[in-house]
Design a protein around this motif. Structure first.
Motif, mmCIF file in Angstrom:
data_model
loop_
_atom_site.group_PDB
_atom_site.id
_atom_site.type_symbol
_atom_site.label_atom_id
_atom_site.label_comp_id
_atom_site.label_asym_id
_atom_site.label_seq_id
_atom_site.Cartn_x
_atom_site.Cartn_y
_atom_site.Cartn_z
ATOM 1 N N ARG A 79 0.799 -1.110 -0.114
ATOM 2 C CA ARG A 79 -0.275 0.044 -0.082
ATOM 3 C C ARG A 79 1.055 1.256 -0.049
ATOM 4 N NH1 ARG A 79 -2.544 -3.570 3.319
ATOM 5 N NH2 ARG A 79 -4.724 -3.896 2.990
ATOM 6 N N LEU A 80 0.364 2.297 -0.830
ATOM 7 C CA LEU A 80 1.085 3.656 -0.725
ATOM 8 C C LEU A 80 0.123 4.408 0.241
ATOM 9 C CD1 LEU A 80 3.154 5.855 -2.013
ATOM 10 C CD2 LEU A 80 1.051 6.105 -3.404
ATOM 11 N N PHE A 81 1.039 4.991 1.137
ATOM 12 C CA PHE A 81 0.121 5.821 2.123
ATOM 13 C C PHE A 81 0.785 7.207 2.238
ATOM 14 C CE2 PHE A 81 2.905 3.381 4.774
ATOM 15 C CZ PHE A 81 3.191 4.121 5.875
ATOM 16 N N GLY A 82 0.234 7.978 3.307
ATOM 17 C CA GLY A 82 1.049 9.101 3.356
ATOM 18 C C GLY A 82 0.659 10.322 2.240
ATOM 19 N N SER A 83 1.637 11.296 2.107
ATOM 20 C CA SER A 83 1.339 12.448 1.257
ATOM 21 C C SER A 83 1.466 11.938 -0.284
ATOM 22 C CB SER A 83 2.488 13.449 1.505
ATOM 23 O OG SER A 83 3.597 12.954 1.215
ATOM 24 N N HIS A 133 3.467 0.508 2.794
ATOM 25 C CA HIS A 133 3.164 -0.612 3.580
ATOM 26 C C HIS A 133 3.279 -1.945 3.135
ATOM 27 C CE1 HIS A 133 0.449 -2.950 6.388
ATOM 28 N NE2 HIS A 133 1.100 -2.167 7.404
ATOM 29 N N VAL A 134 3.863 -3.011 3.919
ATOM 30 C CA VAL A 134 3.865 -4.114 2.936
ATOM 31 C C VAL A 134 3.293 -5.265 3.936
ATOM 32 C CG1 VAL A 134 5.261 -6.047 1.998
ATOM 33 C CG2 VAL A 134 5.945 -3.571 1.725
ATOM 34 N N GLU A 145 15.686 8.605 -3.013
ATOM 35 C CA GLU A 145 16.255 8.490 -1.754
ATOM 36 C C GLU A 145 15.455 8.418 -0.529
ATOM 37 O OE1 GLU A 145 19.681 10.717 -0.976
ATOM 38 O OE2 GLU A 145 20.436 10.543 -2.929
ATOM 39 N N GLN A 146 14.078 9.022 -0.869
ATOM 40 C CA GLN A 146 13.153 9.263 0.335
ATOM 41 C C GLN A 146 11.943 8.195 0.226
ATOM 42 O OE1 GLN A 146 13.535 11.329 2.967
ATOM 43 N NE2 GLN A 146 15.477 11.866 2.050
ATOM 44 N N ILE A 147 12.213 6.760 0.659
ATOM 45 C CA ILE A 147 11.404 5.910 0.718
ATOM 46 C C ILE A 147 11.370 5.092 2.056
ATOM 47 C CG2 ILE A 147 10.447 3.504 -0.079
ATOM 48 C CD1 ILE A 147 12.450 4.199 -2.894
ATOM 49 N N ASP A 148 10.212 5.313 2.425
ATOM 50 C CA ASP A 148 9.790 4.719 3.837
ATOM 51 C C ASP A 148 9.112 3.480 3.804
ATOM 52 O OD1 ASP A 148 11.219 6.790 5.447
ATOM 53 O OD2 ASP A 148 9.240 8.045 5.432
ATOM 54 N N VAL A 149 9.580 2.304 4.548
ATOM 55 C CA VAL A 149 9.051 1.001 4.196
ATOM 56 C C VAL A 149 8.520 0.527 5.790
ATOM 57 C CG1 VAL A 149 9.109 -1.340 3.609
ATOM 58 C CG2 VAL A 149 10.215 0.581 2.121
ATOM 59 N N VAL A 150 7.489 0.219 5.809
ATOM 60 C CA VAL A 150 6.744 -0.475 6.937
ATOM 61 C C VAL A 150 6.364 -1.895 6.671
ATOM 62 C CG1 VAL A 150 5.101 -0.294 8.917
ATOM 63 C CG2 VAL A 150 5.963 1.827 7.854
ATOM 64 N N VAL A 151 6.762 -2.906 7.286
ATOM 65 C CA VAL A 151 6.510 -4.215 6.948
ATOM 66 C C VAL A 151 5.752 -4.658 8.304
ATOM 67 C CG1 VAL A 151 7.393 -6.560 6.578
ATOM 68 C CG2 VAL A 151 8.402 -4.739 5.531
ATOM 69 N N ASP A 185 0.084 0.092 11.186
ATOM 70 C CA ASP A 185 -0.568 -0.736 10.220
ATOM 71 C C ASP A 185 -1.962 -0.445 10.038
ATOM 72 O OD1 ASP A 185 1.802 -2.396 10.406
ATOM 73 O OD2 ASP A 185 1.199 -3.279 12.082
ATOM 74 N N ARG A 186 -2.661 -0.016 11.135
ATOM 75 C CA ARG A 186 -4.055 0.500 10.865
ATOM 76 C C ARG A 186 -4.305 1.714 9.950
ATOM 77 N NH1 ARG A 186 -3.890 -0.809 16.305
ATOM 78 N NH2 ARG A 186 -3.623 0.984 17.107
ATOM 79 N N ALA A 187 -3.195 2.527 10.283
ATOM 80 C CA ALA A 187 -3.230 4.076 9.429
ATOM 81 C C ALA A 187 -3.094 3.685 7.892
ATOM 82 C CB ALA A 187 -2.364 4.919 9.878
ATOM 83 N N ALA A 188 -2.276 2.662 7.470
ATOM 84 C CA ALA A 188 -1.837 2.194 6.267
ATOM 85 C C ALA A 188 -3.016 1.669 5.573
ATOM 86 C CB ALA A 188 -0.615 1.556 6.310
ATOM 87 N N ARG A 189 -3.678 0.932 6.397
ATOM 88 C CA ARG A 189 -5.016 -0.038 5.855
ATOM 89 C C ARG A 189 -5.974 0.784 5.756
ATOM 90 N NH1 ARG A 189 -3.742 -4.600 10.049
ATOM 91 N NH2 ARG A 189 -2.297 -5.730 9.063
ATOM 92 N N ARG A 190 -6.128 1.789 6.289
ATOM 93 C CA ARG A 190 -7.357 2.886 6.551
ATOM 94 C C ARG A 190 -6.972 3.851 5.266
ATOM 95 N NH1 ARG A 190 -6.921 4.278 11.240
ATOM 96 N NH2 ARG A 190 -5.879 6.214 10.723
#
Length: 98
Positions: free
Chosen positions: A26-30, A44-45, A71-77, A88-93
């Motif tokens: 999932r792509l989330f954030g700005s 979010h993976v 260079e600006q990639i944030d990953v949450v697994v 996780d809840r925010a990325a899913r929502r």
């Protein structure tokens, strides 16, 4: 969503390589908001527990950096089935499945 088709393809290919075919990205954030500008790429993976670890995340990040030159990639697994964290809840929502 403020990613090009080539960027989405590269992210999906990196996820397949690192986490296998059952991973959800999932792509989330700005970058998920067409009305905003700038910002890093927040991903979010959700992956099977046996591959939701640091080694597979590093492989995923390396593949993305090579393909996108970003260079600006944030990953949450997150391990599928684990107790969800607030991120996780925010990325899913709010996230967009790639």
């Amino acid at each position: 969503m403020r990613l090009s088709a080539d960027q989405v393809s590269a992210i999906k290919a990196a996820a397949l390589e690192a986490f296998g075919p059952s991973a959800t990205v999932r792509l989330f954030g700005s970058r998920a908001d067409d009305d905003r500008t700038g910002g890093d790429i927040d991903l979010h993976v959700e992956a099977d527990p046996d591959v939701a670890d640091l080694a597979h995340e590093v492989l995923f990040r390396a593949s993305i950096w090579k393909a996108l030159d970003e260079e600006q990639i944030d990953v949450v697994v997150a391990a599928r089935g684990a107790e969800p964290r607030w991120i996780d809840r925010a990325a899913r929502r709010e996230g967009i499945v790639l």
